[in-house]
Every structure is written in structure tokens, then in C-alpha cells.
Design a protein around this motif. Structure first.
Motif, PDB file in Angstrom:
ATOM      1  N   ARG A   1      -3.641  -1.102 -10.753  1.00  0.00           N
ATOM      2  CA  ARG A   1      -4.088  -0.165  -9.717  1.00  0.00           C
ATOM      3  C   ARG A   1      -4.710  -0.917  -8.546  1.00  0.00           C
ATOM      4  NH1 ARG A   1      -8.428   1.819  -7.713  1.00  0.00           N
ATOM      5  NH2 ARG A   1      -8.533   3.911  -6.876  1.00  0.00           N
ATOM      6  N   THR A   2      -5.540  -1.900  -8.838  1.00  0.00           N
ATOM      7  CA  THR A   2      -6.183  -2.696  -7.793  1.00  0.00           C
ATOM      8  C   THR A   2      -5.132  -3.428  -6.952  1.00  0.00           C
ATOM      9  OG1 THR A   2      -8.183  -2.969  -9.112  1.00  0.00           O
ATOM     10  CG2 THR A   2      -7.818  -4.584  -7.374  1.00  0.00           C
ATOM     11  N   SER A   3      -4.166  -4.046  -7.605  1.00  0.00           N
ATOM     12  CA  SER A   3      -3.099  -4.763  -6.883  1.00  0.00           C
ATOM     13  C   SER A   3      -2.302  -3.812  -6.013  1.00  0.00           C
ATOM     14  CB  SER A   3      -2.154  -5.449  -7.877  1.00  0.00           C
ATOM     15  OG  SER A   3      -2.826  -6.455  -8.564  1.00  0.00           O
ATOM     16  N   LEU A   4      -1.941  -2.673  -6.554  1.00  0.00           N
ATOM     17  CA  LEU A   4      -1.147  -1.716  -5.790  1.00  0.00           C
ATOM     18  C   LEU A   4      -1.936  -1.139  -4.619  1.00  0.00           C
ATOM     19  CD1 LEU A   4       1.582  -0.405  -5.577  1.00  0.00           C
ATOM     20  CD2 LEU A   4       0.815   1.353  -7.171  1.00  0.00           C
ATOM     21  N   ALA A   5      -3.212  -0.889  -4.820  1.00  0.00           N
ATOM     22  CA  ALA A   5      -4.048  -0.377  -3.724  1.00  0.00           C
ATOM     23  C   ALA A   5      -4.145  -1.406  -2.599  1.00  0.00           C
ATOM     24  CB  ALA A   5      -5.440  -0.012  -4.246  1.00  0.00           C
ATOM     25  N   LYS A   6      -4.271  -2.690  -2.928  1.00  0.00           N
ATOM     26  CA  LYS A   6      -4.314  -3.748  -1.904  1.00  0.00           C
ATOM     27  C   LYS A   6      -3.003  -3.798  -1.132  1.00  0.00           C
ATOM     28  CE  LYS A   6      -7.659  -6.789  -4.135  1.00  0.00           C
ATOM     29  NZ  LYS A   6      -7.862  -8.065  -4.844  1.00  0.00           N
ATOM     30  N   LEU A   7      -1.884  -3.703  -1.850  1.00  0.00           N
ATOM     31  CA  LEU A   7      -0.576  -3.707  -1.191  1.00  0.00           C
ATOM     32  C   LEU A   7      -0.428  -2.491  -0.277  1.00  0.00           C
ATOM     33  CD1 LEU A   7       1.729  -4.874  -4.102  1.00  0.00           C
ATOM     34  CD2 LEU A   7       1.223  -6.142  -1.993  1.00  0.00           C
ATOM     35  N   ALA A   8      -0.835  -1.346  -0.743  1.00  0.00           N
ATOM     36  CA  ALA A   8      -0.723  -0.119   0.060  1.00  0.00           C
ATOM     37  C   ALA A   8      -1.604  -0.220   1.299  1.00  0.00           C
ATOM     38  CB  ALA A   8      -1.111   1.097  -0.776  1.00  0.00           C
ATOM     39  N   HIS A   9      -2.779  -0.812   1.158  1.00  0.00           N
ATOM     40  CA  HIS A   9      -3.683  -0.981   2.296  1.00  0.00           C
ATOM     41  C   HIS A   9      -3.077  -1.924   3.336  1.00  0.00           C
ATOM     42  CE1 HIS A   9      -7.443  -1.007   4.487  1.00  0.00           C
ATOM     43  NE2 HIS A   9      -7.395  -2.336   4.520  1.00  0.00           N
ATOM     44  N   ALA A  10      -2.350  -2.930   2.876  1.00  0.00           N
ATOM     45  CA  ALA A  10      -1.741  -3.909   3.778  1.00  0.00           C
ATOM     46  C   ALA A  10      -0.513  -3.355   4.501  1.00  0.00           C
ATOM     47  CB  ALA A  10      -1.345  -5.158   3.001  1.00  0.00           C
ATOM     48  N   CYS A  11      -0.016  -2.234   4.040  1.00  0.00           N
ATOM     49  CA  CYS A  11       1.193  -1.660   4.631  1.00  0.00           C
ATOM     50  C   CYS A  11       0.832  -0.864   5.883  1.00  0.00           C
ATOM     51  CB  CYS A  11       1.873  -0.744   3.614  1.00  0.00           C
ATOM     52  SG  CYS A  11       3.396  -0.007   4.226  1.00  0.00           S
ATOM     53  N   ALA A  12       1.515  -1.152   6.981  1.00  0.00           N
ATOM     54  CA  ALA A  12       1.259  -0.462   8.245  1.00  0.00           C
ATOM     55  C   ALA A  12       1.869   0.938   8.250  1.00  0.00           C
ATOM     56  CB  ALA A  12       1.814  -1.279   9.409  1.00  0.00           C
ATOM     57  N   ALA A  13       2.778   1.201   7.356  1.00  0.00           N
ATOM     58  CA  ALA A  13       3.449   2.501   7.241  1.00  0.00           C
ATOM     59  C   ALA A  13       4.086   2.918   8.563  1.00  0.00           C
ATOM     60  CB  ALA A  13       2.480   3.569   6.744  1.00  0.00           C
ATOM     61  N   SER A  14       4.729   1.979   9.205  1.00  0.00           N
ATOM     62  CA  SER A  14       5.397   2.278  10.481  1.00  0.00           C
ATOM     63  C   SER A  14       6.894   2.415  10.258  1.00  0.00           C
ATOM     64  CB  SER A  14       5.103   1.175  11.493  1.00  0.00           C
ATOM     65  OG  SER A  14       5.764  -0.017  11.093  1.00  0.00           O
ATOM     66  N   ASP A  15       7.587   2.745  11.341  1.00  0.00           N
ATOM     67  CA  ASP A  15       9.041   2.840  11.268  1.00  0.00           C
ATOM     68  C   ASP A  15       9.692   1.474  11.401  1.00  0.00           C
ATOM     69  OD1 ASP A  15       8.935   5.566  10.909  1.00  0.00           O
ATOM     70  OD2 ASP A  15       9.141   6.019  13.050  1.00  0.00           O
ATOM     71  N   ALA A  16       8.893   0.474  11.713  1.00  0.00           N
ATOM     72  CA  ALA A  16       9.415  -0.885  11.858  1.00  0.00           C
ATOM     73  C   ALA A  16       9.768  -1.439  10.478  1.00  0.00           C
ATOM     74  CB  ALA A  16       8.377  -1.771  12.526  1.00  0.00           C
ATOM     75  N   GLY A  17      10.656  -2.405  10.465  1.00  0.00           N
ATOM     76  CA  GLY A  17      11.042  -3.031   9.209  1.00  0.00           C
ATOM     77  C   GLY A  17       9.914  -3.861   8.643  1.00  0.00           C
ATOM     78  N   GLY A  18      10.128  -4.393   7.520  1.00  0.00           N
ATOM     79  CA  GLY A  18       9.137  -5.257   6.881  1.00  0.00           C
ATOM     80  C   GLY A  18       8.080  -4.436   6.171  1.00  0.00           C
ATOM     81  N   CYS A  19       8.014  -4.614   4.919  1.00  0.00           N
ATOM     82  CA  CYS A  19       7.043  -3.867   4.116  1.00  0.00           C
ATOM     83  C   CYS A  19       6.408  -4.812   3.119  1.00  0.00           C
ATOM     84  CB  CYS A  19       7.749  -2.716   3.393  1.00  0.00           C
ATOM     85  SG  CYS A  19       6.683  -1.811   2.266  1.00  0.00           S
ATOM     86  N   PRO A  20       5.090  -4.981   3.162  1.00  0.00           N
ATOM     87  CA  PRO A  20       4.439  -5.907   2.233  1.00  0.00           C
ATOM     88  C   PRO A  20       4.577  -5.474   0.769  1.00  0.00           C
ATOM     89  CG  PRO A  20       2.805  -4.669   3.478  1.00  0.00           C
ATOM     90  CD  PRO A  20       4.127  -4.355   4.063  1.00  0.00           C
ATOM     91  N   ILE A  21       4.746  -4.192   0.548  1.00  0.00           N
ATOM     92  CA  ILE A  21       4.895  -3.724  -0.834  1.00  0.00           C
ATOM     93  C   ILE A  21       6.237  -4.185  -1.391  1.00  0.00           C
ATOM     94  CG2 ILE A  21       4.994  -1.678  -2.322  1.00  0.00           C
ATOM     95  CD1 ILE A  21       3.261  -0.251  -0.142  1.00  0.00           C
ATOM     96  N   ILE A  22       7.307  -3.916  -0.641  1.00  0.00           N
ATOM     97  CA  ILE A  22       8.645  -4.343  -1.072  1.00  0.00           C
ATOM     98  C   ILE A  22       8.702  -5.858  -1.151  1.00  0.00           C
ATOM     99  CG2 ILE A  22      11.100  -4.388  -0.420  1.00  0.00           C
ATOM    100  CD1 ILE A  22      10.160  -1.672  -1.477  1.00  0.00           C
ATOM    101  N   ALA A  23       8.106  -6.557  -0.172  1.00  0.00           N
ATOM    102  CA  ALA A  23       8.111  -8.028  -0.169  1.00  0.00           C
ATOM    103  C   ALA A  23       7.429  -8.578  -1.418  1.00  0.00           C
ATOM    104  CB  ALA A  23       7.436  -8.544   1.094  1.00  0.00           C
ATOM    105  N   ALA A  24       6.311  -7.965  -1.818  1.00  0.00           N
ATOM    106  CA  ALA A  24       5.600  -8.419  -3.008  1.00  0.00           C
ATOM    107  C   ALA A  24       6.438  -8.187  -4.265  1.00  0.00           C
ATOM    108  CB  ALA A  24       4.258  -7.711  -3.119  1.00  0.00           C
ATOM    109  N   PHE A  25       7.115  -7.046  -4.350  1.00  0.00           N
ATOM    110  CA  PHE A  25       7.968  -6.766  -5.501  1.00  0.00           C
ATOM    111  C   PHE A  25       9.140  -7.734  -5.538  1.00  0.00           C
ATOM    112  CE2 PHE A  25       6.841  -1.928  -5.743  1.00  0.00           C
ATOM    113  CZ  PHE A  25       5.530  -2.245  -6.089  1.00  0.00           C
ATOM    114  N   ASP A  26       9.693  -8.026  -4.361  1.00  0.00           N
ATOM    115  CA  ASP A  26      10.853  -8.914  -4.259  1.00  0.00           C
ATOM    116  C   ASP A  26      10.470 -10.338  -4.643  1.00  0.00           C
ATOM    117  OD1 ASP A  26      13.547  -9.563  -3.644  1.00  0.00           O
ATOM    118  OD2 ASP A  26      12.903 -10.301  -1.671  1.00  0.00           O
ATOM    119  N   ALA A  27       9.261 -10.758  -4.269  1.00  0.00           N
ATOM    120  CA  ALA A  27       8.806 -12.112  -4.571  1.00  0.00           C
ATOM    121  C   ALA A  27       8.547 -12.295  -6.062  1.00  0.00           C
ATOM    122  CB  ALA A  27       7.540 -12.436  -3.771  1.00  0.00           C
ATOM    123  N   ALA A  28       8.197 -11.223  -6.710  1.00  0.00           N
ATOM    124  CA  ALA A  28       7.916 -11.316  -8.157  1.00  0.00           C
ATOM    125  C   ALA A  28       9.202 -11.503  -8.892  1.00  0.00           C
ATOM    126  CB  ALA A  28       7.191 -10.066  -8.633  1.00  0.00           C
TER     127      ALA A  28
END
Length: 142
Positions: A115-142
Motif C-alpha cells: 500500500r505504501t509503495s502504491l501510494a508513493k507511485l500514485a502521488h508521483a503520477c501527474a495524471a495528465s493526458d501526456a505520455g509517461g506514467c511513473p506507475i506503469i514505468a515502475a511495473f515495467d521495470a520490475a
């Protein structure tokens, strides 16, 4: 309503659906428990329908309470055997319960870390229409 179903089980027996309602265990799970021999097969009516008595309902409720506390089927099988054995030592039951409490504590810690990890990722996400998502990037890196 449950009291009426339990009384019916005592007097005439219950069908599968009514036994499910009286015990709080789904029809699917009752069939599963029968299939793995966690519960004895019920008596059958002349027409072949399952008929559950008060003892069956009591057994199903015991199993449901153990499942609600996260016990695995194998541990429930052990608990049921101990429950049915009149000369059981309570220390055996305590050992199983303590082990389960420790497993739950570890699982809670894992879930809190996730939960803590996911909350940090969600906080880092700008939630814009622009590409690039830290949540997807973190999942992809794992």
C-alpha cells in the motif's frame, strides 16, 4: 430467519440452498467441501436431493468461522479433527491458532508495504493526458 432454518434442520432437514443460508457457506463451497471430504456427504432424499441436518449446519458454521479467520483448508481439516476428538489437548489448537496469527501478521505487513509503495507511485503520477506514467514505468521495470 436463521433460527427458523436451524429449527427446520433439526426437525426435517434442509436442502442445499437452505443449508447454505443457515450456515453462511455458499452452495458452491458446500459442494467443494463435500468433494474434498472436509464434510461428510449428506443424507439423500428418495428423489436424490441432499438433506442437511443440524449437525451438518453446525459443522459448516465451524468451517466458515475458521475460513473467516484465514485458515487454509488443510489447517481447517486439522482443526475439525481436533474439534471432533474429545481427548484433544488445547495446546494443539493453540499452536495452530498462534501459527495462523503469525501468518496473518506477516501478510498484514506485506500488504501495508504494498500500500505504501502504491501510494508513493500514485502521488508521483501527474495524471495528465501526456505520455509517461511513473506507475506503469515502475511495473515495467520490475
Amino acid at each position: 430467519r436463521d433460527a427458523a432454518l436451524v429449527l427446520a434442520a433439526l426437525v426435517v432437514g434442509l436442502g442445499l440452498g437452505a443449508a447454505a443460508r443457515a450456515s453462511g457457506v455458499s452452495v458452491k463451497m458446500i459442494r467443494y467441501y463435500e468433494g474434498i471430504k472436509l464434510i461428510a456427504p449428506p443424507v439423500r432424499s428418495e428423489s436424490g436431493y441432499r438433506v442437511y441436518g443440524l449437525n451438518d449446519i453446525h459443522n459448516l458454521r465451524f468451517i466458515r468461522r475458521a475460513r473467516d479467520l484465514g485458515f487454509s483448508v488443510d489447517l481447517i481439516r486439522e482443526l475439525v479433527a481436533l474439534w471432533r476428538r474429545s481427548g484433544r489437548a488445547s495446546s494443539e489448537v493453540k499452536k495452530i491458532a498462534t501459527r495462523q496469527a503469525d501468518l496473518l501478521k506477516a501478510k498484514i505487513a506485506e500488504l501495508q508495504a504494498a500500500r505504501t509503495s502504491l501510494a508513493k507511485l500514485a502521488h508521483a503520477c501527474a495524471a495528465s493526458d501526456a505520455g509517461g506514467c511513473p506507475i506503469i514505468a515502475a511495473f515495467d521495470a520490475a
